[in-house]
Motif scaffolding. Structure first.
Motif, PDB file in Angstrom:
ATOM      1  N   THR A  69       0.808  -1.222   0.000  1.00  0.00           N
ATOM      2  CA  THR A  69       0.000   0.000   0.000  1.00  0.00           C
ATOM      3  C   THR A  69       0.842   1.274   0.000  1.00  0.00           C
ATOM      4  O   THR A  69       0.287   2.362  -0.062  1.00  0.00           O
ATOM      5  CB  THR A  69      -0.939   0.021   1.219  1.00  0.00           C
ATOM      6  N   HIS A  70       2.158   1.148   0.057  1.00  0.00           N
ATOM      7  CA  HIS A  70       3.030   2.331   0.066  1.00  0.00           C
ATOM      8  C   HIS A  70       2.905   3.064  -1.282  1.00  0.00           C
ATOM      9  O   HIS A  70       2.911   2.430  -2.338  1.00  0.00           O
ATOM     10  CB  HIS A  70       4.478   1.909   0.300  1.00  0.00           C
ATOM     11  N   PRO A  71       2.785   4.395  -1.266  1.00  0.00           N
ATOM     12  CA  PRO A  71       2.600   5.142  -2.515  1.00  0.00           C
ATOM     13  C   PRO A  71       3.723   4.946  -3.539  1.00  0.00           C
ATOM     14  O   PRO A  71       3.465   4.889  -4.742  1.00  0.00           O
ATOM     15  CB  PRO A  71       2.542   6.602  -2.065  1.00  0.00           C
ATOM     16  N   LEU A  72       4.956   4.819  -3.073  1.00  0.00           N
ATOM     17  CA  LEU A  72       6.073   4.612  -3.997  1.00  0.00           C
ATOM     18  C   LEU A  72       5.950   3.261  -4.703  1.00  0.00           C
ATOM     19  O   LEU A  72       6.139   3.163  -5.925  1.00  0.00           O
ATOM     20  CB  LEU A  72       7.403   4.700  -3.252  1.00  0.00           C
ATOM     21  N   LEU A  73       5.593   2.235  -3.967  1.00  0.00           N
ATOM     22  CA  LEU A  73       5.420   0.916  -4.562  1.00  0.00           C
ATOM     23  C   LEU A  73       4.224   0.895  -5.512  1.00  0.00           C
ATOM     24  O   LEU A  73       4.276   0.248  -6.568  1.00  0.00           O
ATOM     25  CB  LEU A  73       5.260  -0.149  -3.480  1.00  0.00           C
ATOM     26  N   LEU A  74       3.165   1.611  -5.165  1.00  0.00           N
ATOM     27  CA  LEU A  74       2.017   1.716  -6.066  1.00  0.00           C
ATOM     28  C   LEU A  74       2.416   2.404  -7.371  1.00  0.00           C
ATOM     29  O   LEU A  74       2.013   1.967  -8.450  1.00  0.00           O
ATOM     30  CB  LEU A  74       0.883   2.492  -5.402  1.00  0.00           C
ATOM     31  N   GLY A  75       3.195   3.474  -7.275  1.00  0.00           N
ATOM     32  CA  GLY A  75       3.625   4.188  -8.470  1.00  0.00           C
ATOM     33  C   GLY A  75       4.528   3.349  -9.359  1.00  0.00           C
ATOM     34  O   GLY A  75       4.344   3.300 -10.582  1.00  0.00           O
ATOM     35  N   VAL A  76       5.495   2.674  -8.753  1.00  0.00           N
ATOM     36  CA  VAL A  76       6.420   1.838  -9.532  1.00  0.00           C
ATOM     37  C   VAL A  76       5.675   0.682 -10.182  1.00  0.00           C
ATOM     38  O   VAL A  76       5.882   0.383 -11.364  1.00  0.00           O
ATOM     39  CB  VAL A  76       7.574   1.334  -8.639  1.00  0.00           C
ATOM     40  N   SER A  77       4.788   0.029  -9.438  1.00  0.00           N
ATOM     41  CA  SER A  77       4.058  -1.100 -10.022  1.00  0.00           C
ATOM     42  C   SER A  77       3.091  -0.626 -11.111  1.00  0.00           C
ATOM     43  O   SER A  77       2.872  -1.339 -12.087  1.00  0.00           O
ATOM     44  CB  SER A  77       3.321  -1.887  -8.942  1.00  0.00           C
ATOM     45  N   GLY A  78       2.536   0.571 -10.968  1.00  0.00           N
ATOM     46  CA  GLY A  78       1.672   1.119 -12.020  1.00  0.00           C
ATOM     47  C   GLY A  78       2.439   1.406 -13.296  1.00  0.00           C
ATOM     48  O   GLY A  78       1.974   1.107 -14.402  1.00  0.00           O
TER      49      GLY A  78
END
Length: 110
Positions: free
Chosen positions: A70-79
């Motif tokens: 749920t971390h925003p950085l991980l969400l951005g990278v996975s997106g």
């Protein structure tokens, strides 16, 4: 409309699916690992993005160590990686490069 009509709404966010209280014994962990491993074999970045987005915005309480999704950085990278994976099939040179790199990523990620 009455000004106090909305005073009965809940003030706290309640999770739609709350898996935090579910005991994670060996059988539960094996079932979770098998399901997520199978899904990651289909589309790894889609799985990471969807689980993270559901945990962050969809009201799903993820179990154990999956909270990191749920971390925003991980969400951005996975997106971004999900978008790149979508276009990888359309460009032959990028598809070959993508497959060569992900030959080493798919096994530990699953």
């Amino acid at each position: 409309m009455d000004a106090y009509a909305f005073s009965s709404w809940p003030t706290e966010f309640t999770a739609l699916l709350d898996w935090s209280g579910v005991p994670l014994d060996m059988a539960s962990l094996a079932a979770l690992a098998a399901g997520l491993g199978w899904a990651s074999g289909l589309r790894l970045y889609a799985l990471v993005f969807v689980l993270g987005a559901l945990g962050r915005f969809g009201g799903v309480q993820l179990p154990g160590g999956l909270e990191v999704l749920t971390h925003p950085l991980l969400l951005g990278v996975s997106g971004v990686m999900l978008l790149a994976e979508f276009f990888a099939d359309k460009l032959p040179w990028f598809d070959s490069l993508w497959d060569a790199v992900h030959t080493f990523i798919r096994i530990p990620a699953g």
